[in-house]
Design a protein around this motif. Structure first.
Motif, PDB file in Angstrom:
ATOM      1  N   PRO A   1       7.887  49.105   7.607  1.00  0.00           N
ATOM      2  CA  PRO A   1       8.284  48.571   6.296  1.00  0.00           C
ATOM      3  C   PRO A   1       7.365  47.460   5.803  1.00  0.00           C
ATOM      4  O   PRO A   1       7.082  47.375   4.600  1.00  0.00           O
ATOM      5  CB  PRO A   1       9.708  48.058   6.554  1.00  0.00           C
ATOM      6  N   PHE A   2       6.906  46.593   6.708  1.00  0.00           N
ATOM      7  CA  PHE A   2       5.997  45.512   6.291  1.00  0.00           C
ATOM      8  C   PHE A   2       4.705  46.084   5.745  1.00  0.00           C
ATOM      9  O   PHE A   2       4.194  45.638   4.711  1.00  0.00           O
ATOM     10  CB  PHE A   2       5.707  44.569   7.455  1.00  0.00           C
ATOM     11  N   LEU A   3       4.141  47.070   6.428  1.00  0.00           N
ATOM     12  CA  LEU A   3       2.890  47.659   5.966  1.00  0.00           C
ATOM     13  C   LEU A   3       3.073  48.376   4.632  1.00  0.00           C
ATOM     14  O   LEU A   3       2.206  48.307   3.758  1.00  0.00           O
ATOM     15  CB  LEU A   3       2.355  48.634   7.017  1.00  0.00           C
ATOM     16  N   LYS A   4       4.188  49.053   4.472  1.00  0.00           N
ATOM     17  CA  LYS A   4       4.427  49.753   3.204  1.00  0.00           C
ATOM     18  C   LYS A   4       4.564  48.765   2.052  1.00  0.00           C
ATOM     19  O   LYS A   4       4.002  48.971   0.962  1.00  0.00           O
ATOM     20  CB  LYS A   4       5.687  50.613   3.319  1.00  0.00           C
ATOM     21  N   ILE A   5       5.300  47.693   2.280  1.00  0.00           N
ATOM     22  CA  ILE A   5       5.524  46.717   1.211  1.00  0.00           C
ATOM     23  C   ILE A   5       4.249  45.951   0.894  1.00  0.00           C
ATOM     24  O   ILE A   5       3.877  45.768  -0.265  1.00  0.00           O
ATOM     25  CB  ILE A   5       6.661  45.753   1.597  1.00  0.00           C
ATOM     26  N   SER A   6       3.562  45.485   1.929  1.00  0.00           N
ATOM     27  CA  SER A   6       2.407  44.623   1.706  1.00  0.00           C
ATOM     28  C   SER A   6       1.217  45.370   1.134  1.00  0.00           C
ATOM     29  O   SER A   6       0.434  44.806   0.370  1.00  0.00           O
ATOM     30  CB  SER A   6       2.014  43.916   3.005  1.00  0.00           C
ATOM     31  N   ARG A   7       1.053  46.648   1.479  1.00  0.00           N
ATOM     32  CA  ARG A   7      -0.087  47.423   0.978  1.00  0.00           C
ATOM     33  C   ARG A   7       0.267  48.273  -0.228  1.00  0.00           C
ATOM     34  O   ARG A   7      -0.615  48.753  -0.932  1.00  0.00           O
ATOM     35  CB  ARG A   7      -0.651  48.310   2.077  1.00  0.00           C
TER      36      ARG A   7
ATOM     37  N   LEU B   1      -3.295  52.672   7.896  1.00  0.00           N
ATOM     38  CA  LEU B   1      -1.988  52.015   7.955  1.00  0.00           C
ATOM     39  C   LEU B   1      -0.978  52.864   8.721  1.00  0.00           C
ATOM     40  O   LEU B   1      -0.200  52.333   9.522  1.00  0.00           O
ATOM     41  CB  LEU B   1      -1.491  51.746   6.540  1.00  0.00           C
ATOM     42  N   VAL B   2      -0.989  54.155   8.474  1.00  0.00           N
ATOM     43  CA  VAL B   2      -0.058  55.044   9.178  1.00  0.00           C
ATOM     44  C   VAL B   2      -0.330  55.010  10.681  1.00  0.00           C
ATOM     45  O   VAL B   2       0.596  54.931  11.498  1.00  0.00           O
ATOM     46  CB  VAL B   2      -0.157  56.478   8.633  1.00  0.00           C
TER      47      VAL B   2
END
Length: 274
Positions: free
Chosen positions: A189-195, A177-178
């Motif tokens: 932000p989308f990746l942090k929230i969704s995962r 993800l990073v």
């Protein structure tokens, strides 16, 4: 042929991906008593049967395990896999009809090519557990759902190959993800929230990647860019068994036909990430 196959997949992919964002899916899962992220995890894992949280963690790969366990807790006491699969199909058909996908020119030709590729993929299930589970599902009678199912199979076929590539390169879920975020393809932000990885674990993944020389600050280093390109190239190669049935000309044709389909999904707002 690899480049043509990638274009064909990428341009038609919105047709599948919209199911994770449309309100039709949220509503139908809620009607079954599934709230929060439970609908997503249950509906995508339902072809596996009454999959445990650990199986979902393994096959979905990059979601925080705590999120998966919370979301899958008592899911199969609330619904059956068959119920949630039906809800998913109903939602897909409703959303795609709302966008007018079935009215687009060359629908039949696009379906023919996509289904041929998907059926070819079904001859190569080895090492692709999530795809193999989806491949056991019957083909829908509705042509619109047939097209959605074909692209769903192609997406999961490619996805399992991508997971194998990540494992081979020693890239774990949060590191993947990073790297994705640092490449600028999807907002961080989308990746942090969704995962749902906690900030400290996200930061730890960043540090591990910096230690490998793959990040320069918050952006990809030259080595990081090379790794991402190598993984994408390998993922493309592993997806080729599906598309070889079409040949290069068929892949080019599917890529050409798929463009208005993907664009219609986007223009209709079916991929709203907000």
């Amino acid at each position: 042929m690899k480049a043509a196959a990638r274009r064909a997949w990428r341009r038609l992919e919105p047709l599948h991906g919209m199911i994770y964002f449309v309100p039709e899916a949220t509503r139908r899962y809620s009607e079954l008593g599934l709230t929060g992220r439970s609908g997503y995890f249950a509906s995508r894992s339902a072809p596996l049967g009454r999959a445990s949280a650990d199986v979902v963690i393994a096959t979905f790969y990059n979601f925080c395990p705590d999120l998966v366990r919370r979301s899958m807790n008592a899911v199969w006491d609330t619904v059956t896999p068959e119920q949630v699969l039906q809800a998913r199909h109903d939602a897909a058909a409703e959303a795609l009809r709302r966008a007018g996908i079935h009215e687009l020119p060359d629908f039949d030709a696009t379906l023919d090519l996509a289904r041929r590729a998907a059926e070819s993929a079904c001859e190569h299930p080895q090492g692709r557990p999530l795809f193999a589970a989806h491949a056991t599902l019957p083909w829908p009678d509705d042509p619109l759902l047939c097209l959605w199912h074909a692209q769903t199979l192609l997406r999961e076929f490619r996805g399992d190959g991508h997971v194998a590539t990540l494992l081979t390169e020693g890239v774990g879920g949060p590191e993947a993800l990073v790297l994705h975020a640092a490449g600028g393809d999807v907002p961080t932000p989308f990746l942090k929230i969704s995962r749902a990885w906690p900030e400290d674990e996200w930061a730890a993944a960043e540090e591990r990647l910096r230690g490998r020389g793959l990040l320069d600050g918050d952006t990809l280093s030259p080595e990081g860019k090379a790794l991402r390109q190598r993984m994408e190239d390998r993922t493309d190669e592993l997806a080729l068994p599906a598309y070889r049935a079409l040949g290069e000309d068929g892949c080019e044709r599917l890529a050409e036909l798929a463009r208005p389909f993907g664009r219609r999904v986007v223009d209709a707002g079916l991929l709203n990430l907000g």
